[in-house]
Design a protein around this motif. Structure first.
Motif, short mmCIF file in Angstrom:
data_model
loop_
_atom_site.label_atom_id
_atom_site.label_comp_id
_atom_site.label_asym_id
_atom_site.label_seq_id
_atom_site.Cartn_x
_atom_site.Cartn_y
_atom_site.Cartn_z
N UNK A 198 0.85 -1.18 0.00
CA UNK A 198 0.00 0.00 0.00
C UNK A 198 0.89 1.24 0.00
N UNK A 199 0.69 2.11 -0.99
CA UNK A 199 1.39 3.39 -0.94
C UNK A 199 0.63 4.28 0.04
N UNK A 200 1.36 4.95 0.91
CA UNK A 200 0.69 5.76 1.93
C UNK A 200 1.31 7.15 2.03
N UNK A 201 0.44 8.13 2.09
CA UNK A 201 0.86 9.51 2.34
C UNK A 201 -0.10 10.02 3.42
N UNK A 202 0.36 9.94 4.66
CA UNK A 202 -0.53 10.17 5.81
C UNK A 202 0.12 11.12 6.79
N UNK A 203 -0.63 12.12 7.22
CA UNK A 203 -0.25 12.84 8.44
C UNK A 203 -1.54 13.31 9.10
N UNK A 204 -1.44 14.24 10.06
CA UNK A 204 -2.61 14.57 10.87
C UNK A 204 -3.81 15.01 10.03
N UNK A 205 -3.58 15.78 8.95
CA UNK A 205 -4.72 16.30 8.20
C UNK A 205 -4.80 15.78 6.76
N UNK A 206 -4.14 14.68 6.48
CA UNK A 206 -4.14 14.15 5.12
C UNK A 206 -3.99 12.64 5.22
N UNK A 207 -4.85 11.89 4.55
CA UNK A 207 -4.71 10.42 4.60
C UNK A 207 -5.04 9.87 3.23
N UNK A 208 -4.01 9.67 2.41
CA UNK A 208 -4.19 9.12 1.08
C UNK A 208 -3.45 7.79 0.99
N UNK A 209 -4.08 6.84 0.36
CA UNK A 209 -3.38 5.58 0.16
C UNK A 209 -3.87 4.93 -1.13
N UNK A 210 -3.09 4.00 -1.64
CA UNK A 210 -3.48 3.25 -2.84
C UNK A 210 -2.92 1.84 -2.75
N UNK A 211 -3.77 0.88 -3.05
CA UNK A 211 -3.33 -0.52 -2.99
C UNK A 211 -2.63 -0.91 -4.29
N UNK A 212 -1.59 -1.68 -4.16
CA UNK A 212 -0.99 -2.36 -5.31
C UNK A 212 -1.57 -3.78 -5.33
N UNK A 213 -1.48 -4.46 -6.47
CA UNK A 213 -2.08 -5.80 -6.53
C UNK A 213 -1.45 -6.76 -5.51
N UNK A 214 -2.28 -7.56 -4.87
CA UNK A 214 -1.76 -8.55 -3.91
C UNK A 214 -0.91 -9.58 -4.66
N UNK A 215 0.20 -9.96 -4.05
CA UNK A 215 1.11 -10.95 -4.66
C UNK A 215 1.27 -12.12 -3.70
N UNK A 216 1.93 -13.14 -4.20
CA UNK A 216 2.28 -14.26 -3.34
C UNK A 216 3.77 -14.57 -3.50
N UNK A 217 4.44 -14.66 -2.36
CA UNK A 217 5.86 -15.03 -2.32
C UNK A 217 5.94 -16.52 -2.01
N UNK A 218 7.10 -17.12 -2.16
CA UNK A 218 7.32 -18.53 -1.81
C UNK A 218 8.54 -18.55 -0.91
#
Ligand code: AMP
Ligand code: GLY
Length: 434
Positions: A198-218
């Protein structure tokens, strides 16, 4: 645009390729970098875990953007020091990086903000821990985690009481120095593991985020998920059987409470959060936070990402990010790790690599150039990565390329994505037994 990229592994090579693929002209500088990264940009010698050293270089050379790859510089406060000299950084400050730097801190955060996770207890006292093991209420394995950073070796799934006691005593005795003098005990979770970035740009008066596609590791070294844990032997994404409602559930139950929790706790975030998720019969539960991109997951994500990477990272770093759907390429990306002999216990270095023309993306991780010849120089040496219309064809493309790379003792898992492919072909979902 001048970009300083900190790190030296496969994650950084994947980021570097994508940074260079920008429509903007990018002047790339890496530290400490590697011989392979030196082919993509300049290389400077910097102690990347020394905030003052990195900040001094930035003050003198004024990059437009600093991208911090690994966790250790983030935990050490490099992002704070660089921001203090007025340079934009994609990477969290030390206060937020504790979400990865201290497992006890992360668990307390999850509990405080109602984020589903394994039941746990944090222990610093020998007698208390021994008593807990002897009266363990959650069944085996007992999951023991060193609180601090331990180079990926700080989590042990103890199969019986004797192993739990031995591990616990070694941790408290300082096996990982101060990092293991606090130990988190966890209930074992059973289910399917996913990596959610999840990309996140968050502080007290701003909360933006965006999901990247879920992946699977081994994580295990051998096929069929056998043998010891590694840093990751291959990954793919998106996950074909993960439905939009499953992603929505992770957003609602894990991501949104995390973002709100950061705000409530006054923790600014400006980078990526990589949530290690276990999808249990009760739904998704959070195993851990990482405050950086996963490796090898980043190789998958960079193949999939349609967006211009430096522009996107600069939006987050510059505190201008508005949460939005990120543009992704269609299809499935997959990467297969080629590891050195005796990895993960150790790694045989200096072995010459025969590298032909695989015809797909070659990602350098642990290589070095010696007299014009690539040689092994780490546990995870090279990766073969591709983007294809679907998981089956991505697997086939890597399989076809494998004969182009070889060295004595090379280890490779030929089953990356296979279990997921069968799961999807059987019409199963993330809720079905894995
Ligand atoms: P962590 O660094 O906390 O993600 O732990 C490393 C690996 O250990 C994870 O990727 C899981 O495979 C495993 N693990 C961690 N916590 C648990 C748990 N509570 N139950 C089962 N497996 C776990
Ligand atoms: N691939 C797992 C990690 O980067 O932690």
């Amino acid at each position: 645009m001048k970009v300083l990229l900190l790190g030296s592994g496969g994650r950084e090579f994947a980021l570097a390729l994508k940074l260079k693929a920008s429509r903007l002209p990018v002047e790339l500088v890496t530290a400490p970098g590697s011989d392979a990264l030196a082919e993509l940009g300049a290389r400077v010698s910097l102690d990347t875990e020394d905030p003052a050293a990195v900040a001094a270089w930035c003050a003198a050379h004024r990059p437009d953007l600093v991208v911090i790859g690994p966790e250790a510089p983030l935990v050490a406060g490099v992002a704070d020091a660089v921001r203090a000299v007025g340079v934009s950084v994609f990477g969290h400050g030390a206060a937020t990086a504790r979400l990865e730097g201290s497992k006890a801190f992360a668990k307390a955060f999850m509990v405080r903000h109602g984020i589903p996770c394994a039941a746990s207890q944090t222990v610093t006292d020998l007698a208390e821990g021994e008593a807990l093991i002897r009266a363990w209420p959650h069944g085996y394995p007992i999951v023991l985690k060193a609180d601090g950073l331990a180079a990926g070796k700080g989590v042990v799934l103890a199969q019986d009481e004797a192993e739990a006691l031995t591990t616990f005593r070694a941790f408290l005795g300082g096996q990982f120095g101060e990092a293991s003098r606090t130990v988190v005990f966890e209930e074992p979770l059973v289910g399917m593991e996913l990596s959610l970035h999840v990309l996140v740009d968050v502080d007290a008066d701003h909360a933006a985020y965006a999901l990247l596609p879920a992946c699977q590791d081994h994580k295990r070294i051998f096929e069929d998920d056998r043998g010891p844990n590694t840093g990751g032997m291959g990954a793919f994404g998106p996950i074909p059987f993960l439905r939009p409602e499953d992603v929505e559930r992770m957003r609602r139950e894990l991501v949104e409470p995390t973002v709100r929790g950061l705000q409530k706790d006054g923790l600014a975030a400006r980078g990526v959060l990589f949530l290690g998720v276990m999808w249990t019969p009760q739904g998704p539960k959070l195993l851990e936070y990482n405050v950086r991109f996963g490796d090898p997951e980043t190789q998958v994500l960079m193949q999939l990402l349609e967006e211009d990477l430096p522009a996107l990272l600069l939006e987050v770093a510059g505190h201008r990010f508005e949460g939005r759907e990120l543009r992704m390429k269609p299809g499935c990306a997959l990467t297969v790790v080629l590891a050195a002999e005796s990895y993960p216990e150790s790694a045989r270095r200096g072995v010459p690599i025969q590298l032909g023309a695989p015809g797909l993306t070659v990602i350098h991780a642990g290589t070095r150039k010696q007299d014009g010849q690539w040689v092994t120089n780490g546990g995870r040496v090279l990766n073969l990565a591709t983007l294809a219309p679907d998981l089956a064809s991505a697997r086939a493309a890597v399989e076809a390329a494998l004969p182009e790379v070889h060295w004595p003792g090379m280890q490779v898992r030929r089953d990356i994505g296979l279990k997921a492919l069968r799961h999807a072909e059987a019409g199963k979902t993330v809720q079905d037994p894995w």
